[in-house]
Design a protein around this motif. Structure first.
Motif, PDB file in Angstrom:
ATOM      1  N   ILE A 286       0.883  -1.198  -0.029  1.00 26.85           N
ATOM      2  CA  ILE A 286      -0.009   0.148   0.022  1.00 26.85           C
ATOM      3  C   ILE A 286       0.898   1.431   0.058  1.00 26.85           C
ATOM      4  CG2 ILE A 286      -1.563   1.392   1.452  1.00 26.85           C
ATOM      5  CD1 ILE A 286      -2.780  -1.362   2.254  1.00 26.85           C
ATOM      6  N   VAL A 292      -8.352   4.419  -3.640  1.00 21.94           N
ATOM      7  CA  VAL A 292      -8.748   3.463  -2.764  1.00 21.94           C
ATOM      8  C   VAL A 292     -10.208   3.296  -3.246  1.00 21.94           C
ATOM      9  CG1 VAL A 292      -9.311   2.168  -0.772  1.00 21.94           C
ATOM     10  CG2 VAL A 292      -7.098   3.520  -1.083  1.00 21.94           C
ATOM     11  N   VAL A 320      -6.642   2.677   6.058  1.00 23.02           N
ATOM     12  CA  VAL A 320      -5.840   3.660   4.828  1.00 23.02           C
ATOM     13  C   VAL A 320      -5.310   4.854   5.252  1.00 23.02           C
ATOM     14  CG1 VAL A 320      -6.573   5.002   2.666  1.00 23.02           C
ATOM     15  CG2 VAL A 320      -7.240   2.584   2.998  1.00 23.02           C
ATOM     16  N   VAL A 329     -10.554   7.828  -1.179  1.00 21.99           N
ATOM     17  CA  VAL A 329     -11.342   6.779  -1.079  1.00 21.99           C
ATOM     18  C   VAL A 329     -12.825   6.950  -1.735  1.00 21.99           C
ATOM     19  CG1 VAL A 329     -12.352   4.996   0.545  1.00 21.99           C
ATOM     20  CG2 VAL A 329     -10.169   6.056   1.162  1.00 21.99           C
TER      21      VAL A 329
END
Length: 859
Positions: A286, A292, A320, A329
């Motif tokens: 990541i 995301v 995250v 996101v």
């Protein structure tokens, strides 16, 4: 950065004046009675808004005005022509007028961090003697004013608004230390700056006059979400452009990778498996500034069950937020076709409302924490924590409105494609999308892609660096420039190169997907079944029999251990399935053998996934095994890659209970030394197990459970335990109260060693914040004694940080200092009620001798 206190050295005590931490609102009159004698003045941690009379100190060489309430640069400072050291950090200064620095030609050190500066005055370059310059945590958009400082050695510009750095700062200069994290850099990209000065200089060297430049637009798209949420279906459908259903039997095991190019934007799709077992290795892949796509199964999502939001949404957003806090996101509600319009509207609103509340709660907690530190009598004791908090407030995780999705309809997929591309091209969301690179960087990347496309690289993609350099079509690059390009490609996820692992330093994984294939050989949800299914021909390759499989499965389920032979067998089968079994040298290197560690195990150990168990003879724990024809001695060989026959590896992530640890530790008592390390917003998945591995690697005596670990060193026992109280998650460190005063130092040394391991581990999660405290020792008292920054120090200083013999909590309870903070008591303490005994201790995976070991009374 240099410590402020180091700046005081060399100044005679008689010429120093210290008025720090006195809550002053104006300069004290007694300071000017001997104005001509003062050469060093400390006014830190006060409430000064102006210092107009400071110009009377005509011989002042050092001035410390940190932690005050200055909103303007004090004009009187320009009258101090002999000033060499000036600290104005932690104020609210918005601008510095031109002409100030032209009159401060002797300045050597200047700290302006943590202010509100939007630009630098152009006469800064006239400070020809300036060696140290800290401009971090401001609002600067360029650094041109800092170009041309001939003696500059240290420059810190973290967390500003910089997009571009001047090449003149780095080429043919004496700069030795530089940091620029937390900016929106495109030239050079942040991934280059992460490599330090050497890589920045290499970048600008290749960007020289006449060099060709490339502008690239690249983003990593990560598909996250719980198991069976539909991530793989989303990923594959977006890749092909129409609905493509993925069967349950074909779900992601580990991570799948593919590449999609749309309208000049290169998107790397990474599909992460949702099963819990894979989280241990997810963090490795990541990377910052990712897009995301969070898949949420709307059909199974429940508004009335708080755990549903936690499992399907907040767990992923928090992870995250902790790992890549500047990401974007996009929640995508899958299986929307199984919901009515009203159900979807209600669930969408519930997810939106709870997500906003979660992020707002985090923001308010950070602001409250900052306020609490500033209100302390001496906030400088928490200066490192405050810097960390300010840094966290600059991160801006963006969660977009949730989209509904029926993955069986191609029209829905096309709609999602349009939204993904629209968001990626939004400069406010992805300011780092476009990068300016020397053409050599792009040529190397394109060359690797061409080699893969033309199948001039082995199917597994592993190549020696020298071989890859010969195959790549690049101009004349020296070794360092070549390595800098490889490091950049590693950071953005094009290749994987672990130069820090000695066994893999000369190899490059040009296909990261193959590396993930190796990881999921051992890190997988169905590992026991994979062991049971090993065929006879694979077992023969590692000199094992069919009956060994039962032992391997039993040890995995009961003790979370795997022998080296079992790992080697699993690797052999994986490589056979990948059609690389005929490459015997590669197979041998990756799998290892019954007695030699393979490269996969090197990787698993590097990422704290497993720990080699320490086998020893109970008659002599330090004696090596006798082998005919070899020299025998009483000390074991320390060669890290050579294993004893039957050696095994412990995988704490597969542990299921804590019975053995609790039995060895005994009962908790109020006499125990206790330290709580709190994590906000939560403990990242796998951190505790990784801490266990790092801590156990230091000590030969240990007992491990699913959520606790016991370490033994001589007569000292330290317990690590993962705890939670309501919303608070923390790791508790406990130690039995020492019998003698002299033993406190050893106990605290062991505790501090573990805490340093935890602190370094937590650095891998930039969005994580820790609070360390020692609970009051009075029963039912909820007050904590909070640790200041001294908890991060090494050496004797930490034992001198608190001088008091006893401390008073907010509820009026007195506690011995050595039971709260690192300290050696001045007087004798009562003897322990536990007798000193000698025991042989056999754990599930190791047998050791522990001498003079105090066992709990219950045993």
């Amino acid at each position: 950065m240099k410590n402020v206190m180091a700046d005081y050295k060399g100044v005679q005590q008689a010429r120093k004046e210290d008025f720090s931490r006195r809550k002053l609102e104006e300069l004290p009159t007694e300071l000017f009675r001997r104005a001509e004698q003062v050469e060093s003045l400390d006014l830190q941690v006060n409430q000064l808004k102006q210092v107009s009379l400071i110009s009377m100190l005509v011989n002042l060489k050092e001035l410390f005005l940190s932690w005050n309430k200055l909103s303007e640069f004090p004009p009187a400072i320009q009258e101090l022509g002999d000033l060499e050291v000036l600290y104005l950090n932690q104020n609210d200064i918005e601008r510095i007028p031109n002409g100030v620095f032209a009159r401060l030609g002797k300045l050597r050190q200047l700290n302006l961090s943590s202010n509100r500066l939007g630009e630098l005055p152009c006469d800064l370059k006239q400070c020809g003697r300036l060696e140290f310059l800290n401009l971090s945590r401001n609002r600067l958009q360029d650094l041109q004013a800092a170009v041309g400082l001939p003696r500059l050695r240290e420059l810190y510009v973290d967390h500003n608004r910089l997009v571009e750095l001047p090449a003149e700062l780095f080429l043919d200069t004496g700069l030795t230390s530089f940091q620029a994290a937390g900016n929106r850099l495109q030239k050079p990209p942040e991934e280059v700056c992460a490599g330090g000065l050497k890589e920045v200089r290499s970048y600008f060297g290749q960007m020289g006059v006449g060099a060709k430049v490339e502008h690239t637009r690249k983003v990593k798209v990560m598909f996250l979400g719980s198991s069976m949420a539909g991530k793989s279906t989303l990923c594959r459908s977006l890749r092909v452009g129409y609905a493509e259903k993925v069967a349950v039997s074909d779900r992601t095991v580990g991570i799948d990778i593919c590449e999609v190019v749309r309208e000049g934007v290169q998107m790397l799709f990474w599909d992460f498996a949702g099963q819990e077992e894979y989280y241990l290795t997810h963090h490795v892949f990541i990377t910052p500034h990712s897009f995301v796509i969070l898949a949420v199964n709307l059909a199974s999502y429940s508004i009335s069950e708080p755990q549903s939001f936690k499992d399907n949404v907040s767990f992923w957003i928090n992870n995250v937020l902790m790992r890549v806090p500047d990401s974007v996101v996009l929640p995508v509600g899958t299986h929307a076709d199984q919901c009515t319009d009203a159900e979807f509207a209600d669930k969408k609103e519930d997810i939106r409302r709870k997500t906003e509340a979660m992020l707002e709660d985090r923001r308010s907690k950070l602001e409250q924490r900052i306020s609490n530190i500033k209100e302390k009598d001496d906030p400088t004791l928490f200066s490192e924590q405050l810097k960390r908090l300010y840094q966290l407030t600059t991160y801006n995780l963006k969660v977009l409105d949730i989209m509904s999705m029926d993955c069986t309809k191609s029209a829905e997929i096309e709609k999602l494609q349009e939204q993904v591309l629209k968001h990626v091209q939004d400069r406010d969301l992805f300011p780092n999308l476009e990068k300016t690179l020397p053409r050599s960087y792009q040529v190397v990347e394109s060359s690797i892609r061409d080699l893969i496309k033309k199948k001039n690289i082995p199917e597994h993609g592993i190549m020696a660096i020298d071989e890859l350099q010969q195959c790549s079509i690049v101009g004349e690059l020296d070794t360092e420039d070549w390595h800098c390009i490889l490091r950049y490609l590693h950071r953005i996820g094009i290749i994987v190169w672990y130069e820090e692992i000695e066994a893999l330093r000369v190899k490059v994984f040009t296909k990261p997907s193959f590396l993930i294939t190796l990881f999921k050989t051992v890190v997988r949800h169905d590992l026991a079944r994979c062991l049971e299914d090993l065929p006879r021909n694979i077992l023969q390759k590692v000199n094992s029999l069919g009956r060994h499989k039962g032992t391997w499965v039993s040890d995995l389920k009961s003790k979370a251990t795997l022998p080296n032979a079992a790992i080697a067998a699993l690797v052999h089968r994986t490589l056979m399935q990948q059609d690389v079994a005929k490459q015997k040298r590669l197979v041998s290197a990756l799998a290892g053998s019954r007695n030699k560690e393979g490269e996969l195990v090197c990787l698993l150990r590097h990422f704290d996934v497993c720990l080699p168990t320490k086998l020893s003879n109970p008659l002599n724990p330090n004696a090596q095994e006798f082998a005919q024809g070899e020299t025998w001695s009483t000390s074991r060989s320390s060669a890290p890659t050579l294993l004893n026959q039957g050696s095994a590896f412990l995988f704490p992530g597969y542990l299921k209970d804590t019975e053995m640890v609790r039995k060895m530790w005994g009962e908790d008592t109020m006499e125990d030394i206790r330290i709580n390390v709190y994590f906000l917003p939560e403990i990242p998945y796998g951190v505790f197990h990784r801490l266990i591995i790092r801590a156990c690697s230091l000590y030969s005596s240990y007992w491990v459970g699913s959520d606790c670990c016991l370490l033994g060193y001589n007569t000292t026992l330290v317990l690590l335990r993962r705890e939670s109280e309501g919303e608070d998650q923390y790791i508790q460190i406990r130690c039995k109260r020492p019998d003698k005063s002299d033993d406190f130092r050893r106990s605290w040394d062991l505790i501090l060693t573990i805490m340093r391991k935890l602190s370094r581990l937590a650095e891998q999660w930039p969005g994580l914040y820790q609070i360390v405290s020692s609970p009051c020792r009075e029963p039912d008292c909820l007050h904590d004694f909070e640790w200041s920054d001294f908890g991060k120090l090494d050496g004797r200083d930490i034992y001198d940080a608190v001088q008091e013999e006893k401390l008073l909590c907010n509820n009026g309870h007195r506690c011995r200092t050595e039971l709260l903070f690192p300290k050696v008591p001045s007087g004798p303490k009562a003897a322990s009620e536990q007798p000193i005994t000698h025991h042989n201790i056999t754990t599930g995976h190791t047998t050791v001798i522990v001498n003079q070991f105090p066992l709990p009374e219950s045993h």
